[in-house]
Design an enzyme around this catalytic site. Structure first.
Site, PDB file in Angstrom:
ATOM      1  N   SER A  26      45.706   6.685  41.010  1.00 33.74           N
ATOM      2  CA  SER A  26      45.008   6.234  39.659  1.00 33.74           C
ATOM      3  C   SER A  26      44.065   7.282  39.235  1.00 33.74           C
ATOM      4  O   SER A  26      43.583   8.076  39.927  1.00 33.74           O
ATOM      5  CB  SER A  26      44.274   4.844  39.949  1.00 33.74           C
ATOM      6  OG  SER A  26      43.493   4.431  38.816  1.00 33.74           O
ATOM      7  N   TYR A  31      39.173  -1.096  44.640  1.00 37.89           N
ATOM      8  CA  TYR A  31      40.223  -0.554  44.188  1.00 37.89           C
ATOM      9  C   TYR A  31      40.409   0.907  44.040  1.00 37.89           C
ATOM     10  O   TYR A  31      41.160   1.629  44.521  1.00 37.89           O
ATOM     11  CB  TYR A  31      40.651  -1.164  42.844  1.00 37.89           C
ATOM     12  CG  TYR A  31      41.818  -0.594  42.142  1.00 37.89           C
ATOM     13  CD1 TYR A  31      42.962  -0.957  42.338  1.00 37.89           C
ATOM     14  CD2 TYR A  31      41.643   0.390  40.957  1.00 37.89           C
ATOM     15  CE1 TYR A  31      44.165  -0.382  41.443  1.00 37.89           C
ATOM     16  CE2 TYR A  31      42.575   0.825  40.480  1.00 37.89           C
ATOM     17  CZ  TYR A  31      43.898   0.481  40.788  1.00 37.89           C
ATOM     18  OH  TYR A  31      45.017   1.035  39.968  1.00 37.89           O
TER      19      TYR A  31
END
Length: 300
Positions: free
Chosen positions: A193, A206
């Site tokens: 990400s 995350y």
């Protein structure tokens, strides 16, 4: 741009204007979220992706293949000629919809539900792929969990553990189980990400896993090079998937993606060609790499 239930690509070639920009309708979903409830609908390439045989005869596993990026990759892989095992948590209808697109492309779809945070289930995914697809050429580790929290004290220890087990432990479990079945020319593609570069302060757990995924990918690529197995990852920016309305505050969902230079989130279909490239022999000299798709947000 006017609000609509569908989020179809516009004729304008300007990438900033290609898809709907925020604000989006106010919405909230229970975790893990479903594609059916999203407003506007995400574009997975259902109408637009055209294959050219880049993955003809290949056998692929995609985790989180029921919706979002996973669905877009499944559609693209099938139209490129691959059979696909779609691993998902419990989103039955979304998974069946994805499988229908794979089958419409003339390829085999295998559905496997369950929690990839558990090693035994990851081993079962690999077993099913070998048994029902006849082998494994491509492993896409895409499934992930996130939950927005506004302070350190808000993060339950159990949630921290589950985020790591789902996002990074599962990659270890799946890669370890798959390796003995992967021949030279096989490929592993992981989803990291933009948070690996620019971590969102509300996504501490995350973002930490996404940084770990990038290092896991670079390291594993070196370990598996002698076996002819390439390992790479994709770093999406904000992408319009069910995880967003399921895990973020409603006010953030309404403006999701507006902070990128393109002033909109990406659509799953815009990620799929990168996975196709990395899974195909066109990327035969690419391993240990991260390809960003962030709408212009710098990653350095």
């Amino acid at each position: 741009m006017p609000q609509s239930k569908e989020n179809k690509p516009q004729a304008n070639p300007d990438p900033q204007q290609k898809y709907q920009q925020p604000p989006f309708p106010e919405q909230k979903q229970p975790v893990p979220g479903t594609d059916e409830a999203m407003q506007p609908k995400a574009d997975h390439g259902e109408e637009s992706y055209k294959g050219s045989g880049k993955l003809a005869g290949k056998k692929a596993i995609i985790t989180g293949g029921d919706s979002g990026i996973g669905r877009a990759v499944a559609i693209a892989f099938a139209r490129e000629g691959a059979d696909v095992l779609i691993a998902y948590l419990n989103e039955e209808q979304d998974a069946k919809t994805t499988a229908s697109y794979v089958e419409e492309a003339g390829r085999k779809a295998v559905l496997v539900s369950g929690d990839i945070s558990e090693e035994q289930h990851c081993q079962e995914i690999i077993r099913r792929a070998v048994e029902e697809l006849g082998g494994i050429d491509i492993l896409v580790n895409n499934a992930a969990f996130q939950m927005a929290r506004q302070s350190l004290q808000e993060i339950p220890s159990e949630e921290w553990d589950y985020t790591f087990r789902t996002n990074i432990y599962s990659m270890f479990y799946l890669c370890k189980a798959a390796e003995p079945h992967m021949k030279p020319g096989s490929a592993i593609v992981n989803t990291t990400s933009v948070n690996a570069y620019k971590p969102n302060p509300s996504l501490l757990a995350y973002a930490a896993t996404k940084g770990a995924i990038q290092n896991f990918t670079a390291n594993l690529a070196q370990i598996l090079a002698d076996k002819g197995i390439r390992v790479n990852c994709v770093a999406p920016g904000p992408v319009w998937t069910p995880l967003i309305p399921a895990t973020m505050p409603a006010e953030e969902v309404q403006k999701f993606g507006e902070y990128t230079p393109m002033k909109r989130p990406g659509q799953p279909v815009e990620m799929a060609p990168i996975y196709v490239l990395l899974a195909s022999q066109d990327a035969s000299y690419i391993s240990g790499a991260t390809i960003p798709a962030t709408g212009g947000t710098p990653t350095i």
